[in-house]
Design a protein around this motif. Structure first.
Motif, PDB file in Angstrom:
ATOM      1  N   LYS A   9      13.452  27.814 -12.428  1.00 23.16           N
ATOM      2  CA  LYS A   9      13.693  28.150 -14.233  1.00 23.16           C
ATOM      3  C   LYS A   9      12.205  28.267 -14.735  1.00 23.16           C
ATOM      4  CE  LYS A   9      16.711  26.151 -16.668  1.00 23.16           C
ATOM      5  NZ  LYS A   9      17.565  25.160 -16.873  1.00 23.16           N
ATOM      6  N   GLN A  10      11.405  27.153 -14.083  1.00 27.65           N
ATOM      7  CA  GLN A  10      10.036  26.738 -14.686  1.00 27.65           C
ATOM      8  C   GLN A  10       9.171  28.006 -14.097  1.00 27.65           C
ATOM      9  OE1 GLN A  10       9.480  24.469 -16.858  1.00 27.65           O
ATOM     10  NE2 GLN A  10      11.231  23.376 -16.540  1.00 27.65           N
ATOM     11  N   LEU A  11       9.318  28.186 -12.825  1.00 24.92           N
ATOM     12  CA  LEU A  11       8.737  29.215 -12.455  1.00 24.92           C
ATOM     13  C   LEU A  11       8.838  30.655 -13.045  1.00 24.92           C
ATOM     14  CD1 LEU A  11       6.563  30.357 -10.239  1.00 24.92           C
ATOM     15  CD2 LEU A  11       8.503  30.846  -8.762  1.00 24.92           C
ATOM     16  N   SER A  12      10.062  31.109 -13.271  1.00 25.91           N
ATOM     17  CA  SER A  12      10.455  32.223 -14.066  1.00 25.91           C
ATOM     18  C   SER A  12       9.923  32.393 -15.342  1.00 25.91           C
ATOM     19  CB  SER A  12      11.758  32.773 -13.777  1.00 25.91           C
ATOM     20  OG  SER A  12      12.555  31.842 -14.697  1.00 25.91           O
ATOM     21  N   THR A  13       9.939  31.119 -15.993  1.00 20.71           N
ATOM     22  CA  THR A  13       9.292  31.153 -17.398  1.00 20.71           C
ATOM     23  C   THR A  13       7.750  31.531 -17.375  1.00 20.71           C
ATOM     24  OG1 THR A  13      10.804  29.253 -17.798  1.00 20.71           O
ATOM     25  CG2 THR A  13       9.149  29.958 -19.620  1.00 20.71           C
ATOM     26  N   ILE A  14       7.137  31.341 -16.511  1.00 20.27           N
ATOM     27  CA  ILE A  14       5.702  31.572 -16.119  1.00 20.27           C
ATOM     28  C   ILE A  14       5.548  33.109 -15.992  1.00 20.27           C
ATOM     29  CG2 ILE A  14       3.483  31.467 -14.846  1.00 20.27           C
ATOM     30  CD1 ILE A  14       4.416  28.353 -13.991  1.00 20.27           C
ATOM     31  N   THR A  15       6.304  33.684 -15.236  1.00 24.97           N
ATOM     32  CA  THR A  15       6.015  35.039 -14.950  1.00 24.97           C
ATOM     33  C   THR A  15       6.695  35.938 -15.978  1.00 24.97           C
ATOM     34  OG1 THR A  15       8.155  35.172 -13.606  1.00 24.97           O
ATOM     35  CG2 THR A  15       5.980  34.839 -12.456  1.00 24.97           C
ATOM     36  N   TRP A  56      -1.195  37.669 -21.025  1.00 22.55           N
ATOM     37  CA  TRP A  56      -2.153  37.433 -20.033  1.00 22.55           C
ATOM     38  C   TRP A  56      -2.184  35.947 -19.672  1.00 22.55           C
ATOM     39  CZ3 TRP A  56      -5.939  41.313 -18.212  1.00 22.55           C
ATOM     40  CH2 TRP A  56      -5.735  42.465 -18.497  1.00 22.55           C
ATOM     41  N   TYR A  57      -2.238  35.878 -18.300  1.00 18.99           N
ATOM     42  CA  TYR A  57      -2.211  34.456 -17.832  1.00 18.99           C
ATOM     43  C   TYR A  57      -3.709  34.029 -17.190  1.00 18.99           C
ATOM     44  CZ  TYR A  57      -1.006  30.561 -14.487  1.00 18.99           C
ATOM     45  OH  TYR A  57      -0.960  29.722 -13.867  1.00 18.99           O
ATOM     46  N   GLU A  58      -4.229  32.898 -17.777  1.00 16.25           N
ATOM     47  CA  GLU A  58      -5.409  32.637 -17.215  1.00 16.25           C
ATOM     48  C   GLU A  58      -5.233  31.283 -16.454  1.00 16.25           C
ATOM     49  OE1 GLU A  58      -9.766  31.150 -18.865  1.00 16.25           O
ATOM     50  OE2 GLU A  58      -8.568  32.397 -20.113  1.00 16.25           O
ATOM     51  N   GLN A  59      -6.048  31.353 -15.223  1.00  6.75           N
ATOM     52  CA  GLN A  59      -5.781  30.141 -14.266  1.00  6.75           C
ATOM     53  C   GLN A  59      -7.429  29.964 -13.695  1.00  6.75           C
ATOM     54  OE1 GLN A  59      -3.416  30.776 -11.120  1.00  6.75           O
ATOM     55  NE2 GLN A  59      -3.538  28.716 -10.256  1.00  6.75           N
ATOM     56  N   SER A  60      -7.856  28.632 -13.797  1.00  6.63           N
ATOM     57  CA  SER A  60      -9.040  28.649 -12.939  1.00  6.63           C
ATOM     58  C   SER A  60      -9.251  27.500 -12.167  1.00  6.63           C
ATOM     59  CB  SER A  60     -10.165  28.656 -14.416  1.00  6.63           C
ATOM     60  OG  SER A  60      -9.918  27.641 -15.123  1.00  6.63           O
ATOM     61  N   TRP A  61     -10.174  27.628 -11.246  1.00  2.00           N
ATOM     62  CA  TRP A  61     -10.393  26.235 -10.333  1.00  2.00           C
ATOM     63  C   TRP A  61     -11.794  26.168 -10.500  1.00  2.00           C
ATOM     64  CZ3 TRP A  61      -7.178  29.794  -7.837  1.00  2.00           C
ATOM     65  CH2 TRP A  61      -5.939  29.513  -7.773  1.00  2.00           C
ATOM     66  N   LEU A  62     -12.242  25.323 -11.179  1.00  5.07           N
ATOM     67  CA  LEU A  62     -13.639  25.314 -11.299  1.00  5.07           C
ATOM     68  C   LEU A  62     -14.575  24.186 -10.630  1.00  5.07           C
ATOM     69  CD1 LEU A  62     -14.024  25.524 -15.317  1.00  5.07           C
ATOM     70  CD2 LEU A  62     -14.521  27.498 -13.539  1.00  5.07           C
ATOM     71  N   GLN A  63     -13.406  23.309 -10.095  1.00  4.26           N
ATOM     72  CA  GLN A  63     -14.254  22.225  -9.126  1.00  4.26           C
ATOM     73  C   GLN A  63     -14.444  22.556  -7.841  1.00  4.26           C
ATOM     74  OE1 GLN A  63     -10.715  21.935 -10.129  1.00  4.26           O
ATOM     75  NE2 GLN A  63     -10.942  21.096 -12.026  1.00  4.26           N
ATOM     76  N   SER A  64     -13.592  23.299  -7.048  1.00  3.64           N
ATOM     77  CA  SER A  64     -14.185  23.365  -5.748  1.00  3.64           C
ATOM     78  C   SER A  64     -14.529  24.919  -5.413  1.00  3.64           C
ATOM     79  CB  SER A  64     -12.954  23.358  -4.744  1.00  3.64           C
ATOM     80  OG  SER A  64     -11.665  23.893  -5.290  1.00  3.64           O
ATOM     81  N   LEU A  65     -13.595  25.834  -5.722  1.00  7.02           N
ATOM     82  CA  LEU A  65     -13.854  27.397  -5.348  1.00  7.02           C
ATOM     83  C   LEU A  65     -14.563  28.054  -6.611  1.00  7.02           C
ATOM     84  CD1 LEU A  65     -10.321  28.006  -3.941  1.00  7.02           C
ATOM     85  CD2 LEU A  65     -12.568  27.805  -2.649  1.00  7.02           C
ATOM     86  N   ASP A  66     -14.613  27.585  -7.706  1.00 11.78           N
ATOM     87  CA  ASP A  66     -15.222  28.255  -8.755  1.00 11.78           C
ATOM     88  C   ASP A  66     -14.498  29.705  -9.023  1.00 11.78           C
ATOM     89  OD1 ASP A  66     -16.661  28.827 -11.019  1.00 11.78           O
ATOM     90  OD2 ASP A  66     -18.249  29.447  -9.867  1.00 11.78           O
ATOM     91  N   LYS A  67     -12.986  29.777  -9.118  1.00  3.18           N
ATOM     92  CA  LYS A  67     -12.385  31.045  -8.992  1.00  3.18           C
ATOM     93  C   LYS A  67     -11.643  31.054 -10.421  1.00  3.18           C
ATOM     94  CE  LYS A  67     -10.209  32.335  -4.637  1.00  3.18           C
ATOM     95  NZ  LYS A  67      -9.091  32.427  -3.804  1.00  3.18           N
ATOM     96  N   LEU A  68     -11.765  32.124 -11.095  1.00  2.00           N
ATOM     97  CA  LEU A  68     -11.176  32.532 -12.260  1.00  2.00           C
ATOM     98  C   LEU A  68     -10.214  33.851 -12.415  1.00  2.00           C
ATOM     99  CD1 LEU A  68     -11.353  31.698 -15.568  1.00  2.00           C
ATOM    100  CD2 LEU A  68     -12.922  33.389 -15.551  1.00  2.00           C
ATOM    101  N   ALA A  76       2.327  39.718 -12.010  1.00  2.00           N
ATOM    102  CA  ALA A  76       3.151  38.791 -11.452  1.00  2.00           C
ATOM    103  C   ALA A  76       2.785  38.264 -10.046  1.00  2.00           C
ATOM    104  CB  ALA A  76       4.519  38.928 -11.721  1.00  2.00           C
ATOM    105  N   ALA A  77       2.431  39.437  -9.365  1.00  2.00           N
ATOM    106  CA  ALA A  77       2.375  39.124  -7.829  1.00  2.00           C
ATOM    107  C   ALA A  77       1.044  38.103  -7.804  1.00  2.00           C
ATOM    108  CB  ALA A  77       2.205  40.276  -7.105  1.00  2.00           C
ATOM    109  N   THR A  78       0.069  38.499  -8.364  1.00  2.00           N
ATOM    110  CA  THR A  78      -1.411  37.503  -8.319  1.00  2.00           C
ATOM    111  C   THR A  78      -0.790  36.267  -8.765  1.00  2.00           C
ATOM    112  OG1 THR A  78      -2.356  39.644  -8.762  1.00  2.00           O
ATOM    113  CG2 THR A  78      -3.656  37.323  -9.012  1.00  2.00           C
ATOM    114  N   ILE A  79      -0.149  35.929  -9.775  1.00  2.00           N
ATOM    115  CA  ILE A  79      -0.168  34.685 -10.584  1.00  2.00           C
ATOM    116  C   ILE A  79       0.732  33.816  -9.556  1.00  2.00           C
ATOM    117  CG2 ILE A  79       1.426  33.546 -12.173  1.00  2.00           C
ATOM    118  CD1 ILE A  79       0.674  35.964 -14.194  1.00  2.00           C
ATOM    119  N   VAL A  80       1.855  34.283  -9.050  1.00  2.00           N
ATOM    120  CA  VAL A  80       2.785  33.468  -8.079  1.00  2.00           C
ATOM    121  C   VAL A  80       2.045  33.226  -6.722  1.00  2.00           C
ATOM    122  CG1 VAL A  80       5.172  34.009  -8.875  1.00  2.00           C
ATOM    123  CG2 VAL A  80       3.986  35.304  -7.138  1.00  2.00           C
TER     124      VAL A  80
END
Length: 546
Positions: free
Chosen positions: A36-42, A52-64, A70-74
Motif C-alpha cells: 500500500k505504501q508503494l502504490s501511494t507513492i506512484t 512530480w516526484y523528486e528524488q536525489s542522492w547527493l552523497q555518493s552518486l550525485d544523481k537527481l 512511475a517506471a523510473t520511480i519504482v
C-alpha cells in the motif's frame, strides 16, 4: 547458575539472527501494508495532472530525478521489502512488454490489496479472496474485449492521424499540454523507420538526441543519425558519399611481439620513418581508391593517418560506442571492418550527407539518409535543463513503445477512466450473480477500479465523489464512452476529446496487477536470514546510455 532455554521448532533449524514471521497479522497484513505504501507513492503521478516526484542522492552518486514516470520511480527507489518487490517486478514486466502503463499496474495492485485487507478483517480467508480475484480478472478480460471500439483493429500504421490518435493519451500522461507537438514528432520518426511488415518494428531504430537550450518547439526529426561530437579533421561536410567503417581504429597497428631495430646512421633513421609514412599512405590511398569519401573509426585516429586522410580529402568521424557504431552501420548499410585496408565495394555504406552543424552551442555531426532504405531516425529534443530533457525523452520512449504495441494490436478502448467505470459497473452486476463467499472479493475487485477516476480527479483538484457518481449515472444510462475531461472538470464523451487507450496496454496492466496481488496474498510465512556483515557488494556495471 542461569538455565538457558534451548531453541525449539523452526528456531532450532535456522542460524541465529534470522526473522520468522507467520500468520495473518505478522505476514499477510504486513506485506499488504508495504505494498500500500508503494502504490501511494506512484498513485500521485497517475494521469496527465500527476504530481512530480523528486528524488536525489547527493552523497555518493550525485544523481537527481525529477519525474512523474512511475517506471523510473519504482526502478530508482531500490526497494528492499520482498512483497513490495513483487509489485515492482509487475511494473517492470509491464514496462518491458508494452512500455507504458506501469503506474496503472502498481497503483491498481496496491488498491486490490487494500481492499483485500478489509475482507481479511471481515473474516474472509486469503484463499477465498484469491479465488474471487481470479474469477474477477477472467471476467474483466471478457468485458474488456466487448468495450473495444468498432473497426479499430483495422489500422494503417503509416497514417499519421491514426497513429497520433492512439498515442496521444500515453504521451499526455507524461507531458500534459505538449502532447500535440510531441506526438507529431514521434509519429514522423516511427513512420519513417517502419518496415514492410509492421510487426517487425524495432524500438531501437528511433533514437533521441538531447541538446540543451531552446525549447520543445525547436525540436526536429532527422532521417538518419545525430552524433554528439565533431568531425576529427578539417573536412566538415560531404554529400552523396560512400562510407568505410573501421571498428579497430585508423592507425598503424603495433606488433604483438617486441622488436628491436638497430640504426647505425642518420640516413637509416630517415629511411625507417619514411617507410612507416609510405605504409600508412598506402593504406589510406587504398581506402580513397575504393571510392569512399568518409572514414568512420571505432577507436583512436592516429596523427599520421589523419594527415593522409586530409591529403586525400577524406572526412574522418570517430564513434567510441560500439552500440552507436552498429547503428551507424545500420543507417548507412556499411559493414564494420576490423583492420585498416582496402574495403570491398560490398562493405561500403552510403550517405546522402554528413555535416557538422552547431545546435545550441554544441557541435554535432548529422548523418542524413533521405532517399535510401533508411532504418534509423533521430528525434532531436531541445529543452532548458537536463531534467526536462530526460523527462521529454521518457515521453518519447512511451510514444515509440505505444507505436510498437499498436503495430502488434491496434484495438482501442475509451480512455479518461471511461473503461474503468464500465468495468466496475459490469463486475458489480456479475458479483451479485455469484453465490459463494468469493462474491465479496469480486465486488471489492470491481470497487478497486474506482481508484482510477478517483485519482485522476484528485490529481486535477476536482471533487472525486461527484465525478464518480456522475460517471456511474452516465454509464448506467448506456453512455459507455463517457470519461473525465480534466481541463473543464466535467464528464464528457471521450470520442469528442479523442482520448483512447490501447486495449493491449490495459489488458496486460490489469492482468499483471491481479497476478501480483494474488501472489502477495498467497504468502503466509516469511523467513529472513540475518544480513551478512561487511561492505555492500558493488552492482555490476550496466551498459552505456546507448
Amino acid at each position: 547458575m542461569v538455565y538457558q532455554m534451548q531453541p525449539y521448532g523452526i528456531q532450532a533449524m535456522l542460524k541465529e539472527g534470522h526473522k520468522h514471521l507467520s500468520g495473518l497479522d505478522e505476514a499477510v497484513l504486513k506485506n499488504i501494508d508495504a505494498c500500500k505504501q508503494l502504490s501511494t507513492i506512484t498513485r500521485t503521478s497517475l494521469g496527465p495532472n500527476g504530481t512530480w516526484y523528486e528524488q536525489s542522492w547527493l552523497q555518493s552518486l550525485d544523481k537527481l530525478f525529477i519525474t512523474n514516470d512511475a517506471a523510473t520511480i519504482v526502478n530508482e527507489l531500490e526497494i528492499q521489502h520482498p512483497a513490495a518487490k513483487i509489485l515492482v517486478l509487475a511494473g517492470k514486466a509491464q514496462q518491458e512488454e508494452i512500455g507504458d502503463g506501469a503506474n496503472l499496474t502498481v497503483s491498481f495492485s496496491g488498491e486490490l490489496l487494500q481492499n483485500a485487507e478489509e475482507l481479511i478483517r471481515m473474516g474472509l480467508h486469503p484463499s477465498e479472496i484469491i479465488i474471487g480475484y481470479t474469477k474477477a480478472i477472467n471476467k474483466t478480460v471478457e468485458i474488456l474485449d466487448e468495450l473495444v471500439e468498432k473497426d479499430s483493429e483495422r489500422m494503417d500504421v503509416r497514417n499519421k492521424d491514426e497513429v497520433t490518435k492512439r498515442m496521444k493519451a500515453a504521451v499526455a500522461s507524461k507531458q500534459f499540454g505538449q502532447e500535440d507537438i510531441l506526438c507529431s514528432l514521434i509519429a514522423d520518426a516511427c513512420i519513417q523507420v517502419c518496415p514492410k511488415n509492421p510487426a517487425n518494428f524495432n524500438v531501437d531504430n528511433v533514437r533521441v538526441a538531447k541538446i540543451l537550450g531552446g525549447g520543445l518547439h525547436n525540436s526536429t526529426v532527422i532521417r538518419g543519425m545525430v552524433l554528439k561530437n565533431d568531425a576529427v579533421g578539417t573536412i566538415k561536410r560531404v554529400e552523396k558519399a560512400k562510407v568505410a567503417v573501421f571498428a579497430g581504429g585508423v592507425d598503424t597497428s603495433a606488433t604483438e611481439t617486441k622488436g628491436t631495430v638497430l640504426i647505425h646512421s642518420a640516413e637509416q633513421l630517415e629511411n625507417y620513418s619514411k617507410t612507416e609514412e609510405a605504409k600508412v599512405e598506402e593504406l589510406i590511398k587504398a581506402v580513397a581508391d575504393s571510392g569512399a569519401k568518409v572514414i568512420v573509426s571505432g577507436a583512436a585516429v592516429g596523427e599520421m593517418a589523419l594527415h593522409f586522410c586530409e591529403r586525400y580529402k577524406l572526412m574522418v568521424l570517430k564513434i567510441s560506442s560500439k552500440f552507436e557504431l552498429r547503428r551507424f552501420c545500420r543507417t548507412t548499410g556499411a559493414v564494420a571492418l576490423l583492420k585498416l585496408g582496402q574495403p570491398n565495394p560490398d562493405d561500403l555504406g552510403y550517405v546522402d550527407s554528413v555535416s557538422v552543424e552547431e545546435v545550441g552551442g554544441v557541435r554535432v555531426t548529422i548523418v542524413r539518409n533521405e532517399e535510401g532504405g533508411n532504418s534509423v531516425s533521430t528525434v532531436v529534443l531541445r529543452g532548458s535543463t537536463d531534467s526536462i530533457l530526460d523527462d521529454l525523452e521518457r515521453a518519447v520512449d512511451d510514444g515509440v513503445n505505444t507505436y510498437k504495441a499498436m503495430c502488434r494490436d491496434s484495438r482501442i478502448v475509451p480512455g479518461a477512466a471511461a473503461t474503468e467505470i464500465e468495468l466496475a459497473r459490469r463486475l458489480k452486476e456479475f458479483s451479485l450473480k455469484e453465490t459463494g463467499l468469493d462474491q465479496y472479493a469480486i465486488a471489492k475487485f470491481a470497487e478497486s477500479f474506482e481508484m482510477v477516476p478517483k485519482t485522476l480527479a484528485e490529481n486535477a483538484g476536482l471533487n472525486a465523489m461527484e465525478i464518480i457518481s456522475s460517471l456511474y449515472a452516465e454509464h448506467a444510462s448506456g453512455n459507455t464512452r463517457v470519461g473525465i475531461d480534466l481541463e473543464e472538470g466535467v464528464c464528457k464523451d471521450v470520442s469528442t476529446m479523442s482520448i483512447w487507450d490501447l486495449h493491449v496496454t490495459k489488458f496486460f496492466a490489469l492482468k499483471y496487477a491481479a497476478d501480483a496481488a494474488c501472489t502477495v496474498l498467497r504468502v503466509n510465512q516469511i523467513i529472513m536470514a540475518k544480513p551478512a556483515g561487511g561492505p555492500r557488494r558493488e552492482q555490476p556495471a550496466g551498459m552505456d546510455e546507448d
